[in-house]
Design a protein around this motif. Structure first.
Motif, PDB file in Angstrom:
ATOM      1  N   ALA A   1       5.170   1.783  -9.547  1.00 53.75           N
ATOM      2  CA  ALA A   1       4.092   2.629  -9.044  1.00 53.75           C
ATOM      3  C   ALA A   1       3.087   2.929 -10.157  1.00 53.75           C
ATOM      4  CB  ALA A   1       4.666   3.917  -8.477  1.00 53.75           C
ATOM      5  N   GLN A   2       1.817   2.859  -9.818  1.00 48.91           N
ATOM      6  CA  GLN A   2       0.765   3.094 -10.816  1.00 48.91           C
ATOM      7  C   GLN A   2      -0.582   3.232 -10.129  1.00 48.91           C
ATOM      8  OE1 GLN A   2      -0.268  -0.848 -12.947  1.00 48.91           O
ATOM      9  NE2 GLN A   2       1.778  -1.239 -12.078  1.00 48.91           N
ATOM     10  N   ASP A   3      -1.556   3.743 -10.875  1.00 47.86           N
ATOM     11  CA  ASP A   3      -2.931   3.811 -10.412  1.00 47.86           C
ATOM     12  C   ASP A   3      -3.706   2.664 -11.053  1.00 47.86           C
ATOM     13  OD1 ASP A   3      -2.166   6.096  -9.143  1.00 47.86           O
ATOM     14  OD2 ASP A   3      -3.281   7.470 -10.436  1.00 47.86           O
ATOM     15  N   ILE A   4      -4.506   1.991 -10.269  1.00 49.18           N
ATOM     16  CA  ILE A   4      -5.289   0.858 -10.754  1.00 49.18           C
ATOM     17  C   ILE A   4      -6.769   1.180 -10.568  1.00 49.18           C
ATOM     18  CG2 ILE A   4      -5.752  -1.608 -10.525  1.00 49.18           C
ATOM     19  CD1 ILE A   4      -2.900  -1.715  -9.188  1.00 49.18           C
ATOM     20  N   GLN A   5      -7.490   1.216 -11.661  1.00 51.20           N
ATOM     21  CA  GLN A   5      -8.908   1.532 -11.589  1.00 51.20           C
ATOM     22  C   GLN A   5      -9.711   0.275 -11.269  1.00 51.20           C
ATOM     23  OE1 GLN A   5     -10.321   3.692 -14.993  1.00 51.20           O
ATOM     24  NE2 GLN A   5      -8.780   5.297 -14.801  1.00 51.20           N
TER      25      GLN A   5
ATOM     26  N   SER B   1       3.093  -0.633  -1.591  1.00 48.65           N
ATOM     27  CA  SER B   1       1.787  -0.826  -0.974  1.00 48.65           C
ATOM     28  C   SER B   1       0.750   0.053  -1.664  1.00 48.65           C
ATOM     29  CB  SER B   1       1.841  -0.476   0.520  1.00 48.65           C
ATOM     30  OG  SER B   1       2.093   0.912   0.686  1.00 48.65           O
ATOM     31  N   VAL B   2      -0.521  -0.233  -1.382  1.00 46.72           N
ATOM     32  CA  VAL B   2      -1.596   0.652  -1.814  1.00 46.72           C
ATOM     33  C   VAL B   2      -1.778   1.668  -0.697  1.00 46.72           C
ATOM     34  CG1 VAL B   2      -4.049   0.835  -2.411  1.00 46.72           C
ATOM     35  CG2 VAL B   2      -2.710  -1.139  -3.190  1.00 46.72           C
ATOM     36  N   ASN B   3      -1.297   2.879  -0.909  1.00 43.60           N
ATOM     37  CA  ASN B   3      -1.272   3.861   0.176  1.00 43.60           C
ATOM     38  C   ASN B   3      -2.461   4.808   0.167  1.00 43.60           C
ATOM     39  OD1 ASN B   3      -0.508   5.271  -2.088  1.00 43.60           O
ATOM     40  ND2 ASN B   3       1.173   6.380  -1.120  1.00 43.60           N
ATOM     41  N   ALA B   4      -3.360   4.655  -0.836  1.00 41.03           N
ATOM     42  CA  ALA B   4      -4.556   5.492  -0.853  1.00 41.03           C
ATOM     43  C   ALA B   4      -5.573   4.894  -1.807  1.00 41.03           C
ATOM     44  CB  ALA B   4      -4.218   6.924  -1.284  1.00 41.03           C
ATOM     45  N   VAL B   5      -6.833   5.105  -1.495  1.00 39.68           N
ATOM     46  CA  VAL B   5      -7.941   4.682  -2.356  1.00 39.68           C
ATOM     47  C   VAL B   5      -8.867   5.872  -2.526  1.00 39.68           C
ATOM     48  CG1 VAL B   5      -9.930   3.151  -2.607  1.00 39.68           C
ATOM     49  CG2 VAL B   5      -7.806   2.276  -1.607  1.00 39.68           C
ATOM     50  N   PHE B   6      -9.152   6.234  -3.782  1.00 37.55           N
ATOM     51  CA  PHE B   6     -10.012   7.383  -4.060  1.00 37.55           C
ATOM     52  C   PHE B   6     -11.226   6.939  -4.872  1.00 37.55           C
ATOM     53  CE2 PHE B   6      -5.714   9.201  -3.701  1.00 37.55           C
ATOM     54  CZ  PHE B   6      -5.929  10.177  -2.731  1.00 37.55           C
ATOM     55  N   GLU B   7     -12.363   7.486  -4.514  1.00 34.89           N
ATOM     56  CA  GLU B   7     -13.544   7.250  -5.328  1.00 34.89           C
ATOM     57  C   GLU B   7     -13.504   8.170  -6.535  1.00 34.89           C
ATOM     58  OE1 GLU B   7     -18.406   7.790  -5.212  1.00 34.89           O
ATOM     59  OE2 GLU B   7     -17.305   7.613  -3.310  1.00 34.89           O
ATOM     60  N   MET B   8     -13.755   7.629  -7.711  1.00 34.21           N
ATOM     61  CA  MET B   8     -13.719   8.400  -8.957  1.00 34.21           C
ATOM     62  C   MET B   8     -15.125   8.896  -9.272  1.00 34.21           C
ATOM     63  SD  MET B   8     -11.290   5.747 -11.068  1.00 34.21           S
ATOM     64  CE  MET B   8     -11.255   6.748 -12.553  1.00 34.21           C
TER      65      MET B   8
END
Length: 226
Positions: free
Chosen positions: A125-129, A216-223
């Motif tokens: 699990a990780q965040d990908i920019q 899975s990619v369970n969320a996408v956030f605008e930075m």
């Protein structure tokens, strides 16, 4: 067999790429595409990693190279760093610039492919920019958005063998590329451009964070900066 075409003038499109990939100044510093080989040879004398950075630009015909405009390296990278397995409308032998006229379509497309790669390699699990690349292009694209084509093997969700044969045929005829309906965002279109210099302007815009939970990619956030 002839296919319908659609002409695009100053068409705005979006593409998402990992933020870890920096721009490559070589493409942006060269004013004339015919000078690229000579400038590369000089730069390589002091930068042993240059080949890895710029990729195989020799595979792109001189008359099709995009150089000398800000951020053009993001476009060229799609043609010089090609997936060995190809993609829907390109093989390992040639690249294509994939983009969409709707940023949400571009996001859905990248989420799908990211999940396949991350799942295959069993990434934790990780965040990908991700950064959004806005581009504008002029082209006459082969149009396969009609229902006749939507029901064909060109739109198989995972098997790209038919669509790659189709793309190779168009490429051999020096066609500009394809406008097609997204398989990951029903009812919305995508573009596959076969020539980098169809693009006339490039800029970076928004940044996003893709939340990979290990499956899975369970969320996408605008930075955004605050």
């Amino acid at each position: 067999m002839s296919y319908p075409t659609h002409k695009f003038d100053d068409q705005h499109c979006y593409r998402l790429i990992p933020s870890k990939y920096p721009p490559i100044s070589l493409y942006e510093d060269v004013a004339d595409a015919s000078q690229l080989d000579a400038v590369f040879a000089i730069e390589a004398l002091t930068n042993p990693r240059l080949t890895e950075e710029v990729g195989n630009f020799a595979s792109v015909p001189v008359e099709e190279r995009l150089v000398g405009i800000p951020h053009c390296s993001y476009v060229m990278a799609a043609f010089t760093h090609v997936n060995p397995d190809g993609a829907r409308f390109n093989t390992a032998d040639f690249g294509a610039y994939y983009a969409a006229p709707d940023v949400h379509t571009a996001i859905k497309e990248t989420v799908h492919h990211m999940e396949r790669v991350m799942g295959y390699t069993q990434e934790p699990a990780q965040d990908i920019q991700m950064r959004c690349i806005d581009a504008w292009f002029n082209a006459e694209l082969t149009d396969i958005t009609d229902q006749t084509y939507l029901d064909s093997e060109l739109y198989h969700p995972t098997n790209y063998s038919h669509s790659q044969v189709f793309a190779c045929s168009l490429k051999s005829e020096k066609q500009d590329g394809v406008v097609y309906q997204s398989v990951r965002h029903q009812g919305y279109n995508c573009y596959a451009l076969f020539k980098p210099n169809l693009v006339t302007k490039v800029c970076q815009s928004k940044h996003y964070s893709y939340k990979w939970n290990g499956k899975s990619v369970n969320a996408v956030f605008e930075m955004q900066l605050v």
